[in-house]
Design a protein around this motif. Sequence first.
Motif, PDB file in Angstrom:
ATOM      1  N   SER A 197       0.849  -1.189   0.000  1.00 51.03           N
ATOM      2  CA  SER A 197       0.000   0.000   0.000  1.00 51.03           C
ATOM      3  C   SER A 197       0.883   1.237   0.000  1.00 51.03           C
ATOM      4  O   SER A 197       1.908   1.280   0.684  1.00 51.03           O
ATOM      5  CB  SER A 197      -0.907  -0.010   1.238  1.00 51.03           C
ATOM      6  N   TRP A 198       0.445   2.250  -0.758  1.00 49.31           N
ATOM      7  CA  TRP A 198       1.160   3.521  -0.822  1.00 49.31           C
ATOM      8  C   TRP A 198       0.099   4.601  -0.897  1.00 49.31           C
ATOM      9  O   TRP A 198      -0.652   4.668  -1.862  1.00 49.31           O
ATOM     10  CB  TRP A 198       2.054   3.547  -2.041  1.00 49.31           C
ATOM     11  N   GLN A 199       0.017   5.414   0.126  1.00 46.57           N
ATOM     12  CA  GLN A 199      -1.031   6.437   0.200  1.00 46.57           C
ATOM     13  C   GLN A 199      -0.425   7.785   0.536  1.00 46.57           C
ATOM     14  O   GLN A 199       0.534   7.873   1.294  1.00 46.57           O
ATOM     15  CB  GLN A 199      -2.052   6.091   1.287  1.00 46.57           C
ATOM     16  N   VAL A 200      -1.034   8.815  -0.025  1.00 48.18           N
ATOM     17  CA  VAL A 200      -0.696  10.185   0.343  1.00 48.18           C
ATOM     18  C   VAL A 200      -1.849  10.685   1.199  1.00 48.18           C
ATOM     19  O   VAL A 200      -3.015  10.587   0.800  1.00 48.18           O
ATOM     20  CB  VAL A 200      -0.505  11.072  -0.903  1.00 48.18           C
ATOM     21  N   GLU A 201      -1.516  11.166   2.401  1.00 42.70           N
ATOM     22  CA  GLU A 201      -2.569  11.645   3.294  1.00 42.70           C
ATOM     23  C   GLU A 201      -3.200  12.915   2.726  1.00 42.70           C
ATOM     24  O   GLU A 201      -2.606  13.615   1.900  1.00 42.70           O
ATOM     25  CB  GLU A 201      -2.005  11.857   4.695  1.00 42.70           C
ATOM     26  N   ALA A 202      -4.375  13.225   3.187  1.00 41.46           N
ATOM     27  CA  ALA A 202      -5.173  14.332   2.657  1.00 41.46           C
ATOM     28  C   ALA A 202      -4.445  15.671   2.769  1.00 41.46           C
ATOM     29  O   ALA A 202      -3.745  15.934   3.745  1.00 41.46           O
ATOM     30  CB  ALA A 202      -6.505  14.401   3.392  1.00 41.46           C
ATOM     31  N   PHE A 203      -4.632  16.496   1.746  1.00 45.32           N
ATOM     32  CA  PHE A 203      -4.163  17.878   1.774  1.00 45.32           C
ATOM     33  C   PHE A 203      -5.289  18.727   2.347  1.00 45.32           C
ATOM     34  O   PHE A 203      -6.461  18.465   2.087  1.00 45.32           O
ATOM     35  CB  PHE A 203      -3.827  18.376   0.364  1.00 45.32           C
ATOM     36  N   SER A 204      -4.942  19.745   3.131  1.00 41.76           N
ATOM     37  CA  SER A 204      -5.961  20.594   3.722  1.00 41.76           C
ATOM     38  C   SER A 204      -5.443  22.027   3.807  1.00 41.76           C
ATOM     39  O   SER A 204      -4.384  22.277   4.396  1.00 41.76           O
ATOM     40  CB  SER A 204      -6.339  20.087   5.124  1.00 41.76           C
ATOM     41  N   ALA A 205      -6.197  22.966   3.243  1.00 44.01           N
ATOM     42  CA  ALA A 205      -5.811  24.371   3.277  1.00 44.01           C
ATOM     43  C   ALA A 205      -5.954  24.967   4.674  1.00 44.01           C
ATOM     44  O   ALA A 205      -5.406  26.025   4.953  1.00 44.01           O
ATOM     45  CB  ALA A 205      -6.671  25.169   2.290  1.00 44.01           C
ATOM     46  N   SER A 206      -6.660  24.276   5.568  1.00 50.67           N
ATOM     47  CA  SER A 206      -6.872  24.811   6.918  1.00 50.67           C
ATOM     48  C   SER A 206      -5.829  24.329   7.924  1.00 50.67           C
ATOM     49  O   SER A 206      -5.896  24.676   9.095  1.00 50.67           O
ATOM     50  CB  SER A 206      -8.271  24.437   7.412  1.00 50.67           C
ATOM     51  N   LYS A 207      -4.853  23.538   7.470  1.00 52.62           N
ATOM     52  CA  LYS A 207      -3.813  23.031   8.374  1.00 52.62           C
ATOM     53  C   LYS A 207      -2.441  23.432   7.860  1.00 52.62           C
ATOM     54  O   LYS A 207      -2.207  23.522   6.662  1.00 52.62           O
ATOM     55  CB  LYS A 207      -3.891  21.509   8.473  1.00 52.62           C
ATOM     56  N   ASN A 208      -1.529  23.623   8.775  1.00 53.61           N
ATOM     57  CA  ASN A 208      -0.148  23.930   8.435  1.00 53.61           C
ATOM     58  C   ASN A 208       0.709  22.715   8.788  1.00 53.61           C
ATOM     59  O   ASN A 208       1.385  22.691   9.797  1.00 53.61           O
ATOM     60  CB  ASN A 208       0.317  25.169   9.204  1.00 53.61           C
ATOM     61  N   GLU A 209       0.627  21.660   7.949  1.00 52.05           N
ATOM     62  CA  GLU A 209       1.327  20.413   8.212  1.00 52.05           C
ATOM     63  C   GLU A 209       2.103  19.971   6.978  1.00 52.05           C
ATOM     64  O   GLU A 209       1.818  20.390   5.864  1.00 52.05           O
ATOM     65  CB  GLU A 209       0.323  19.305   8.586  1.00 52.05           C
ATOM     66  N   VAL A 210       3.064  19.113   7.189  1.00 48.98           N
ATOM     67  CA  VAL A 210       3.863  18.542   6.111  1.00 48.98           C
ATOM     68  C   VAL A 210       3.005  17.535   5.346  1.00 48.98           C
ATOM     69  O   VAL A 210       2.223  16.794   5.943  1.00 48.98           O
ATOM     70  CB  VAL A 210       5.113  17.839   6.695  1.00 48.98           C
ATOM     71  N   ALA A 211       3.147  17.502   4.028  1.00 54.33           N
ATOM     72  CA  ALA A 211       2.455  16.497   3.210  1.00 54.33           C
ATOM     73  C   ALA A 211       3.093  15.139   3.482  1.00 54.33           C
ATOM     74  O   ALA A 211       4.309  14.979   3.365  1.00 54.33           O
ATOM     75  CB  ALA A 211       2.556  16.849   1.731  1.00 54.33           C
ATOM     76  N   ILE A 212       2.284  14.167   3.871  1.00 58.84           N
ATOM     77  CA  ILE A 212       2.771  12.866   4.342  1.00 58.84           C
ATOM     78  C   ILE A 212       2.396  11.752   3.373  1.00 58.84           C
ATOM     79  O   ILE A 212       1.277  11.711   2.868  1.00 58.84           O
ATOM     80  CB  ILE A 212       2.176  12.547   5.742  1.00 58.84           C
ATOM     81  N   GLU A 213       3.351  10.842   3.149  1.00 53.07           N
ATOM     82  CA  GLU A 213       3.034   9.617   2.432  1.00 53.07           C
ATOM     83  C   GLU A 213       3.167   8.451   3.412  1.00 53.07           C
ATOM     84  O   GLU A 213       3.996   8.477   4.322  1.00 53.07           O
ATOM     85  CB  GLU A 213       3.920   9.415   1.209  1.00 53.07           C
ATOM     86  N   LYS A 214       2.303   7.467   3.227  1.00 50.66           N
ATOM     87  CA  LYS A 214       2.284   6.295   4.102  1.00 50.66           C
ATOM     88  C   LYS A 214       2.573   5.069   3.251  1.00 50.66           C
ATOM     89  O   LYS A 214       1.867   4.802   2.278  1.00 50.66           O
ATOM     90  CB  LYS A 214       0.916   6.169   4.775  1.00 50.66           C
ATOM     91  N   LEU A 215       3.632   4.346   3.604  1.00 49.29           N
ATOM     92  CA  LEU A 215       4.033   3.133   2.898  1.00 49.29           C
ATOM     93  C   LEU A 215       3.767   1.936   3.803  1.00 49.29           C
ATOM     94  O   LEU A 215       4.126   1.958   4.984  1.00 49.29           O
ATOM     95  CB  LEU A 215       5.520   3.186   2.545  1.00 49.29           C
ATOM     96  N   GLU A 216       3.170   0.912   3.246  1.00 51.10           N
ATOM     97  CA  GLU A 216       2.841  -0.275   4.019  1.00 51.10           C
ATOM     98  C   GLU A 216       3.481  -1.479   3.333  1.00 51.10           C
ATOM     99  O   GLU A 216       3.373  -1.635   2.116  1.00 51.10           O
ATOM    100  CB  GLU A 216       1.321  -0.435   4.077  1.00 51.10           C
TER     101      GLU A 216
END
Length: 152
Positions: free
Chosen positions: A123-142
């Motif tokens: 599994s390879w997923q990119v977590e949701a992008f959100s204009a209301s949060k100041n967070e790093v864009a994260i990918e999740k590898l399983e």
Amino acid sequence: MTEQAAYPLPAFYFRVKFATTGDSADTAFQEVSGIGGQIDTEEITEGGENRFVHRLPKAVKYSNLVLKRGIADINSELVKWCLKVFAHGLDSGIAPMTIMVDLLDSNGQPARSWSFVNAWPVSWQVEAFSASKNEVAIEKLEFSYQYMSRES
């Protein structure tokens, strides 16, 4: 055992290594989870004895190893490996590799180590992008793997 290792180790100082990738910058992860296993059981009801059910061990089943990090560059060896698996599927075969996870002591030396043998991405997923949060864009590898061993 070192004096440091006698105390509970902090969970924030760890290292992930892939057996065939030489780029150490490509192995920086924010989170590691899924280290564990369990033994599946089979229930057998004994004839004439209704007070209990026998539970017999069958096989060891391991959780998937889950790694999270900031989205990596397309030239990353790990990204290339994952892209090859997902883009080609089973057409060209999957080349598994060993993944090592080290929990480090205060000197940066492995205090506890786990090896995940014949691992491959499932599994390879990119977590949701959100204009209301100041967070790093994260990918999740399983990763699924054949077996796990604890080295120390």
